[in-house]
Design an enzyme around this catalytic site. Sequence first.
Site, mmCIF file in Angstrom:
data_model
loop_
_atom_site.group_PDB
_atom_site.id
_atom_site.type_symbol
_atom_site.label_atom_id
_atom_site.label_comp_id
_atom_site.label_asym_id
_atom_site.label_seq_id
_atom_site.Cartn_x
_atom_site.Cartn_y
_atom_site.Cartn_z
ATOM 1 N N TYR A 241 64.965 79.070 34.749
ATOM 2 C CA TYR A 241 64.743 77.728 35.303
ATOM 3 C C TYR A 241 65.655 77.509 36.511
ATOM 4 O O TYR A 241 65.215 77.030 37.564
ATOM 5 C CB TYR A 241 64.995 76.670 34.243
ATOM 6 N N SER B 133 63.599 62.646 30.111
ATOM 7 C CA SER B 133 62.156 62.783 29.913
ATOM 8 C C SER B 133 61.896 63.797 28.821
ATOM 9 O O SER B 133 62.643 64.771 28.667
ATOM 10 C CB SER B 133 61.496 63.243 31.220
ATOM 11 N N LYS C 204 64.777 76.844 40.632
ATOM 12 C CA LYS C 204 65.306 75.747 41.441
ATOM 13 C C LYS C 204 66.090 76.271 42.638
ATOM 14 O O LYS C 204 66.129 75.635 43.706
ATOM 15 C CB LYS C 204 66.164 74.831 40.571
ATOM 16 N N SER D 192 67.463 71.186 41.615
ATOM 17 C CA SER D 192 68.411 70.831 40.553
ATOM 18 C C SER D 192 69.733 71.544 40.797
ATOM 19 O O SER D 192 69.769 72.661 41.327
ATOM 20 C CB SER D 192 67.856 71.251 39.183
ATOM 21 N N SER E 222 54.234 61.098 34.644
ATOM 22 C CA SER E 222 55.283 60.882 33.641
ATOM 23 C C SER E 222 56.664 61.033 34.269
ATOM 24 O O SER E 222 56.811 61.549 35.381
ATOM 25 C CB SER E 222 55.143 61.881 32.479
#
Length: 322
Positions: free
Chosen positions: A199, A239, A203, A169, A42
């Site tokens: 998060y 997404s 990263k 990221s 995906s």
Amino acid sequence: MLWTILLVLLLLIWIRYKRFGSVYKTDIQLNGKTFLITGGSSGLGKATAIEIAKRGARVIIASRGEEKGQKSVGEIKLKSGNSHVYYMKLDLSDLDDVRRFVQEFIEKEERLDCLVNNAGVISSMMSQNGHGEMLSINVLGPFLLTNLLLPVLKETSFQNPVRIVNVASDVYLMAELDLSNLDVTLGENATMRNVLAQYGATKLMVIYITTELNKRLRANDPQCNGITAYALHPGTVGSTTLGAGYSHKSKFHTFMRFLTFALTSRPPFYCCQTVLYCCMEDGLQSGGYYADMKLNDLWPHAKDPTVARKLWDRLEHMTGLY
């Protein structure tokens, strides 16, 4: 009228450079090469798989949803015109399954020219290994996967250069890293701020893993000169799967998430351009961090060699490598 014209011009500029962006153009063909893309069923991973397959590579997508993965294989074959696209089941949140996957991969595949560690989640859930799902899928699983695949990567590098491409990221810019508490427990009632902070920390870890991997490959084994590693920021991917493991508790947070993605996200095709760049472009700096197909200088808190070494040692312990 003047203000209307200015607003239209600004909108057009935003659409061209922010909403969509540049496209990587190359005549490079990848026939005879094998690519492994995690999270390839995906979003960013599937967009990357389609473009790599168009260039003739043997593409293996790995994800934990078998039905979705098999369906994506069909879509990738159709869009790329390449029949050499395959699915392998892999649950990065389960370290035992990572080990099973590597054993299966080595038994089935003769080579690996490029490993794309793309899979990632924003989640406040726990994995079955007792770690946070976000740490497991974004960091622990890919770290173990990469290390266990190094023998086949080294073997392939005797024939031609190979690459390890890690999707990070720019969220790392807002992150802090506490080496004494990498696995922050979030829980169902975690706030959006806490979830995004963790998060960003994962990263930041991906960036440190990439630079430390590059250093160790060069220092510990001269035969690894044929292996290069890169970290990158793809942009905000349009997404729906990234934040699937985190449900917002308020309508305001849901609205703000929708608004942020609407203003900053790009379609996966445009986000995968820097991934493709790191997979194929010659002359890149191994261990470097790339965004918009350019080498970016990391902020000071992301390039401390002592932190990189200690993090690597900690992750080796957490994944059972040593």
